[in-house]
Design a protein around this motif. Structure first.
Motif, PDB file in Angstrom:
ATOM      1  N   SER A 136       0.834  -1.184   0.000  1.00  0.00           N
ATOM      2  CA  SER A 136       0.000   0.000   0.000  1.00  0.00           C
ATOM      3  C   SER A 136       0.872   1.238   0.000  1.00  0.00           C
ATOM      4  O   SER A 136       1.979   1.233   0.537  1.00  0.00           O
ATOM      5  N   CYS A 137       0.364   2.286  -0.589  1.00  0.00           N
ATOM      6  CA  CYS A 137       1.049   3.570  -0.616  1.00  0.00           C
ATOM      7  C   CYS A 137       0.052   4.662  -0.294  1.00  0.00           C
ATOM      8  O   CYS A 137      -0.947   4.813  -1.000  1.00  0.00           O
ATOM      9  N   ALA A 138       0.338   5.393   0.754  1.00  0.00           N
ATOM     10  CA  ALA A 138      -0.469   6.545   1.122  1.00  0.00           C
ATOM     11  C   ALA A 138       0.252   7.799   0.672  1.00  0.00           C
ATOM     12  O   ALA A 138       1.385   8.047   1.080  1.00  0.00           O
TER      13      ALA A 138
ATOM     14  N   SER B 185      -3.394  -1.171  -8.446  1.00  0.00           N
ATOM     15  CA  SER B 185      -4.736  -0.640  -8.305  1.00  0.00           C
ATOM     16  C   SER B 185      -4.660   0.637  -7.484  1.00  0.00           C
ATOM     17  O   SER B 185      -3.612   0.964  -6.918  1.00  0.00           O
ATOM     18  N   LYS B 186      -5.761   1.352  -7.412  1.00  0.00           N
ATOM     19  CA  LYS B 186      -5.741   2.609  -6.692  1.00  0.00           C
ATOM     20  C   LYS B 186      -7.109   2.969  -6.169  1.00  0.00           C
ATOM     21  O   LYS B 186      -8.136   2.487  -6.651  1.00  0.00           O
ATOM     22  N   ASP B 187      -7.102   3.817  -5.173  1.00  0.00           N
ATOM     23  CA  ASP B 187      -8.307   4.429  -4.648  1.00  0.00           C
ATOM     24  C   ASP B 187      -8.065   5.933  -4.694  1.00  0.00           C
ATOM     25  O   ASP B 187      -7.527   6.507  -3.746  1.00  0.00           O
ATOM     26  N   PRO B 188      -8.425   6.581  -5.795  1.00  0.00           N
ATOM     27  CA  PRO B 188      -8.126   8.009  -5.950  1.00  0.00           C
ATOM     28  C   PRO B 188      -8.746   8.886  -4.874  1.00  0.00           C
ATOM     29  O   PRO B 188      -8.170   9.911  -4.514  1.00  0.00           O
ATOM     30  N   THR B 189      -9.905   8.491  -4.365  1.00  0.00           N
ATOM     31  CA  THR B 189     -10.566   9.298  -3.348  1.00  0.00           C
ATOM     32  C   THR B 189      -9.778   9.350  -2.058  1.00  0.00           C
ATOM     33  O   THR B 189      -9.953  10.267  -1.265  1.00  0.00           O
ATOM     34  N   LYS B 190      -8.918   8.377  -1.844  1.00  0.00           N
ATOM     35  CA  LYS B 190      -8.108   8.326  -0.635  1.00  0.00           C
ATOM     36  C   LYS B 190      -6.626   8.505  -0.916  1.00  0.00           C
ATOM     37  O   LYS B 190      -5.807   8.346  -0.011  1.00  0.00           O
ATOM     38  N   ASN B 191      -6.288   8.830  -2.160  1.00  0.00           N
ATOM     39  CA  ASN B 191      -4.891   9.021  -2.544  1.00  0.00           C
ATOM     40  C   ASN B 191      -4.032   7.828  -2.150  1.00  0.00           C
ATOM     41  O   ASN B 191      -2.956   7.980  -1.563  1.00  0.00           O
ATOM     42  N   THR B 192      -4.521   6.663  -2.480  1.00  0.00           N
ATOM     43  CA  THR B 192      -3.786   5.450  -2.178  1.00  0.00           C
ATOM     44  C   THR B 192      -3.620   4.609  -3.431  1.00  0.00           C
ATOM     45  O   THR B 192      -4.493   4.579  -4.292  1.00  0.00           O
ATOM     46  N   VAL B 193      -2.486   3.954  -3.518  1.00  0.00           N
ATOM     47  CA  VAL B 193      -2.242   2.990  -4.577  1.00  0.00           C
ATOM     48  C   VAL B 193      -1.772   1.690  -3.951  1.00  0.00           C
ATOM     49  O   VAL B 193      -1.174   1.684  -2.871  1.00  0.00           O
ATOM     50  N   PHE B 194      -2.040   0.618  -4.647  1.00  0.00           N
ATOM     51  CA  PHE B 194      -1.731  -0.700  -4.133  1.00  0.00           C
ATOM     52  C   PHE B 194      -0.971  -1.502  -5.177  1.00  0.00           C
ATOM     53  O   PHE B 194      -1.043  -1.230  -6.374  1.00  0.00           O
ATOM     54  N   LEU B 195      -0.265  -2.483  -4.705  1.00  0.00           N
ATOM     55  CA  LEU B 195       0.394  -3.419  -5.594  1.00  0.00           C
ATOM     56  C   LEU B 195       0.168  -4.824  -5.057  1.00  0.00           C
ATOM     57  O   LEU B 195       0.737  -5.198  -4.029  1.00  0.00           O
ATOM     58  N   GLN B 196      -0.681  -5.569  -5.739  1.00  0.00           N
ATOM     59  CA  GLN B 196      -0.899  -6.959  -5.403  1.00  0.00           C
ATOM     60  C   GLN B 196       0.163  -7.794  -6.097  1.00  0.00           C
ATOM     61  O   GLN B 196       0.283  -7.754  -7.323  1.00  0.00           O
ATOM     62  N   MET B 197       0.923  -8.519  -5.329  1.00  0.00           N
ATOM     63  CA  MET B 197       2.020  -9.309  -5.853  1.00  0.00           C
ATOM     64  C   MET B 197       1.744 -10.779  -5.582  1.00  0.00           C
ATOM     65  O   MET B 197       1.657 -11.196  -4.430  1.00  0.00           O
ATOM     66  N   ASN B 198       1.607 -11.535  -6.646  1.00  0.00           N
ATOM     67  CA  ASN B 198       1.344 -12.962  -6.542  1.00  0.00           C
ATOM     68  C   ASN B 198       2.497 -13.750  -7.142  1.00  0.00           C
ATOM     69  O   ASN B 198       3.277 -13.241  -7.944  1.00  0.00           O
ATOM     70  N   ASN B 199       2.561 -15.007  -6.759  1.00  0.00           N
ATOM     71  CA  ASN B 199       3.603 -15.895  -7.267  1.00  0.00           C
ATOM     72  C   ASN B 199       4.980 -15.249  -7.173  1.00  0.00           C
ATOM     73  O   ASN B 199       5.738 -15.191  -8.139  1.00  0.00           O
ATOM     74  N   LEU B 200       5.286 -14.782  -6.003  1.00  0.00           N
ATOM     75  CA  LEU B 200       6.536 -14.067  -5.799  1.00  0.00           C
ATOM     76  C   LEU B 200       7.742 -14.972  -5.998  1.00  0.00           C
ATOM     77  O   LEU B 200       7.714 -16.160  -5.664  1.00  0.00           O
ATOM     78  N   LYS B 201       8.782 -14.375  -6.543  1.00  0.00           N
ATOM     79  CA  LYS B 201      10.020 -15.072  -6.822  1.00  0.00           C
ATOM     80  C   LYS B 201      11.166 -14.424  -6.055  1.00  0.00           C
ATOM     81  O   LYS B 201      11.082 -13.246  -5.700  1.00  0.00           O
ATOM     82  N   PRO B 202      12.233 -15.168  -5.811  1.00  0.00           N
ATOM     83  CA  PRO B 202      13.373 -14.568  -5.105  1.00  0.00           C
ATOM     84  C   PRO B 202      13.888 -13.296  -5.770  1.00  0.00           C
ATOM     85  O   PRO B 202      14.336 -12.379  -5.074  1.00  0.00           O
ATOM     86  N   GLU B 203      13.823 -13.230  -7.085  1.00  0.00           N
ATOM     87  CA  GLU B 203      14.300 -12.050  -7.786  1.00  0.00           C
ATOM     88  C   GLU B 203      13.406 -10.828  -7.597  1.00  0.00           C
ATOM     89  O   GLU B 203      13.759  -9.728  -8.030  1.00  0.00           O
ATOM     90  N   ASP B 204      12.260 -11.010  -6.962  1.00  0.00           N
ATOM     91  CA  ASP B 204      11.408  -9.881  -6.614  1.00  0.00           C
ATOM     92  C   ASP B 204      11.880  -9.185  -5.344  1.00  0.00           C
ATOM     93  O   ASP B 204      11.333  -8.139  -4.977  1.00  0.00           O
ATOM     94  N   THR B 205      12.847  -9.756  -4.680  1.00  0.00           N
ATOM     95  CA  THR B 205      13.375  -9.167  -3.456  1.00  0.00           C
ATOM     96  C   THR B 205      13.924  -7.777  -3.737  1.00  0.00           C
ATOM     97  O   THR B 205      14.803  -7.599  -4.580  1.00  0.00           O
TER      98      THR B 205
END
Length: 119
Positions: free
Chosen positions: A21-23, A70-90
């Protein structure tokens, strides 16, 4: 002054999932143009997911099909759903506006949130 606070990072097993999440607050060049960056140890900070001005989404090839912004513009928030994470995503993940990053030499960056993918 722009304030960006990222959260949600954690240690996770390969194949696992996280939601970041990002506020955002303060002045942004274009609040509707927002993205996620990441910086792995010893590497440059790269844009991995973003919205453009038309509301379209784009992904770096390394994360396409696994990450969803994804985002919620009304709350000035953005999200990043991360699935099937890999070691190189570190990496440390940051949110920011690509417009600000590209047009402001000394752009503000938050502290980021650390994602560690390890078995």
């Amino acid at each position: 002054q722009v304030h960006l606070v990222e959260s949600g990072g954690d240690l996770v097993q390969p194949g696992g999932s996280l939601r970041l999440s990002c506020a955002a607050s303060g002045s942004l060049s274009t609040i509707n143009v927002m993205g996620w960056y990441r910086q792995a140890p010893g590497k440059q900070r790269d844009l991995v997911a973003m919205y453009d001005r038309g509301g379209n989404v784009g992904y770096d090839d390394a994360v396409r099909g696994r990450f969803t912004i994804s985002k919620d513009p009304t709350k000035n928030t953005v999200f990043l759903q991360m699935n099937n994470l890999k070691p190189e995503d570190t990496a440390v993940y940051y949110c920011n506006s690509p417009v600000i990053v590209l047009t402001t030499p000394d752009a503000y960056w938050g502290q980021g949130t650390r994602v560690t993918v390890s078995s």
